[in-house]
Scaffold this motif. Structure first.
Motif, PDB file in Angstrom:
ATOM      1  N   UNK A 237       9.947 -12.869 -17.242  1.00 39.09           N
ATOM      2  CA  UNK A 237       9.089 -13.632 -16.340  1.00 39.09           C
ATOM      3  C   UNK A 237       9.683 -15.021 -16.236  1.00 39.09           C
ATOM      4  N   UNK A 238      10.335 -15.294 -15.090  1.00 38.04           N
ATOM      5  CA  UNK A 238      11.069 -16.547 -14.966  1.00 38.04           C
ATOM      6  C   UNK A 238      10.388 -17.571 -14.089  1.00 38.04           C
ATOM      7  N   UNK A 239       9.347 -17.187 -13.340  1.00 37.83           N
ATOM      8  CA  UNK A 239       8.685 -18.170 -12.474  1.00 37.83           C
ATOM      9  C   UNK A 239       7.205 -17.808 -12.336  1.00 37.83           C
ATOM     10  N   UNK A 244       4.291 -22.807 -15.710  1.00 32.46           N
ATOM     11  CA  UNK A 244       5.675 -22.521 -16.122  1.00 32.46           C
ATOM     12  C   UNK A 244       5.761 -22.163 -17.599  1.00 32.46           C
ATOM     13  N   UNK A 245       4.815 -22.645 -18.410  1.00 32.12           N
ATOM     14  CA  UNK A 245       4.851 -22.385 -19.848  1.00 32.12           C
ATOM     15  C   UNK A 245       4.600 -20.916 -20.195  1.00 32.12           C
ATOM     16  N   UNK A 246       4.211 -20.112 -19.204  1.00 32.84           N
ATOM     17  CA  UNK A 246       3.958 -18.690 -19.457  1.00 32.84           C
ATOM     18  C   UNK A 246       5.231 -17.846 -19.395  1.00 32.84           C
ATOM     19  N   UNK A 291       8.223 -18.804 -23.982  1.00 36.17           N
ATOM     20  CA  UNK A 291       8.477 -20.239 -23.855  1.00 36.17           C
ATOM     21  C   UNK A 291       7.439 -21.053 -24.631  1.00 36.17           C
ATOM     22  N   UNK A 292       6.181 -20.631 -24.544  1.00 35.74           N
ATOM     23  CA  UNK A 292       5.089 -21.321 -25.240  1.00 35.74           C
ATOM     24  C   UNK A 292       4.103 -20.246 -25.670  1.00 35.74           C
ATOM     25  N   UNK A 318      14.937 -20.874 -12.557  1.00 37.69           N
ATOM     26  CA  UNK A 318      14.358 -20.164 -11.420  1.00 37.69           C
ATOM     27  C   UNK A 318      15.375 -19.893 -10.317  1.00 37.69           C
ATOM     28  N   UNK A 319      16.522 -20.572 -10.374  1.00 32.37           N
ATOM     29  CA  UNK A 319      17.553 -20.357  -9.366  1.00 32.37           C
ATOM     30  C   UNK A 319      18.495 -19.227  -9.706  1.00 32.37           C
TER      31      UNK A 319
END
Length: 322
Positions: A237-239, A244-246, A291-292, A318-319
């Motif tokens: 899950x990148x975005x 964003x912390x998810x 990430x968190x 995200x890119x």
């Protein structure tokens, strides 16, 4: 000057034919780190901790063993090599009538490996012993199924052995020190080979005549090593839509039968994360790196196989990235 170290023209050829500045182990410069070290030398706990570091780096492929030191030296030389032509052009004739060329530098790079690293380690250890910074008692050595091995992969059910030339070996398999502060025994006396059916961190010392050896420490993995053919990134899950912390990613053991040991496995590009030592993932099993963790669990709930969080505040790009 950083270059005035190791094998250089300011050293004196004295110890076993090596050019050795052995006074450095006794340097005591007030208001400097060496003064702190010399004061700490009076503390037996400090001396043994120091010896533990010596054993880690001067034996069993450590950073100060000849082969490993030469490898590190070559890496540093490779960093400098592109600049040496310019360095020679600017300074090559400063001290001599005939200019020093890149070939002279290459010869000196090679000389360090054949006149210093290859013989220096035992000399260093003997100097430290003379200063009371390395015990005379030999630490234990390890063996797997009777063959010497200091850590690394082992088959399930392998027999772990330990030995020392003299004294009694005490060990632990849970990562704790077999010697308690102050010198009391808190490990297990080695009397028989131990069956390895899961990854372990072995710590062992020899006790002989009331004196403890330096610590011998090794990690043994049990099971199949992770590789591209059995471990994959199965989901990411990148975005996240709201927070964003998810962010997270999932790895999966796609082997149908093999349990994988992820000791030493790491993400080093994109996110940064080192799997904890002795992390096991069964056949078909999945693990999550997030990430968190608080944000992840608020979104997806608790009880999922989270093994850790992205290190050093890294995040997924995200890119796009590898």
């Amino acid at each position: 000057d950083q270059e005035r170290t190791l094998l250089n023209s300011l050293s004196t050829p004295d110890v076993n034919g090596a050019r050795a500045i052995d006074k450095d182990t006794n340097t005591n410069t007030r208001m400097g780190p060496t003064h702190v070290h010399q004061r700490l030398r009076s503390n037996p706990e400090y001396r043994l901790l120091f010896a533990d570091r010596v054993h880690r780096h001067c034996f069993n492929g450590g950073a100060l063993t000849p082969a490993r030191a030469a490898e590190i030296w070559d890496l540093r030389a490779a960093e400098l090599r592109p600049a040496i032509a310019a360095e020679s052009a600017r300074w090559g004739d400063l001290h001599d009538a005939v200019a020093n060329k890149p070939a002279d530098w290459e010869a000196q790079v090679a000389a360090e490996k054949s006149g210093w690293f290859d013989i220096r380690t035992p000399i260093l250890v003997s100097l430290l012993q003379a200063r009371g910074l390395y015990p005379s008692v030999d630490p234990p050595s390890f063996a797997i199924d009777g063959a010497p091995q200091h850590g690394g992969p082992t088959p399930s059910g392998a027999l772990l052995g330990m030995s020392a030339p003299a004294g009694t070996v005490y060990y632990t398999l849970d990562g704790s020190d077999p010697r308690a502060p102050g010198g009391a025994v808190r490990g297990i006396r080695f009397t028989a080979e131990q069956v390895l059916d899961q990854p372990v961190t072995v710590k062992a010392r020899t006790l002989n005549g009331g004196e403890w050896s330096a610590l011998s420490e090794a990690q043994f993995s049990v099971g199949t090593a992770a590789r591209a053919g059995n471990l994959v990134v199965s989901e990411l899950m990148y975005q996240p839509a709201l927070l964003a912390e998810e962010e997270y990613l999932e790895v999966m053991n796609i082997s149908s039968t093999d349990t994988l040991d992820l000791t030493g496995v790491a993400f080093t590009a994109g996110i940064e994360f080192q799997f904890p030592d002795n992390t096991i993932i069964p056949a078909g099993g999945r693990l999550l790196v997030v990430r968190n963790q608080q944000a992840f669990e608020a979104k997806h709930g608790t009880g999922l196989p989270v093994v850790g969080v992205f290190a050093n505040q890294t995040a997924l790009d995200n890119g796009g990235e590898e």
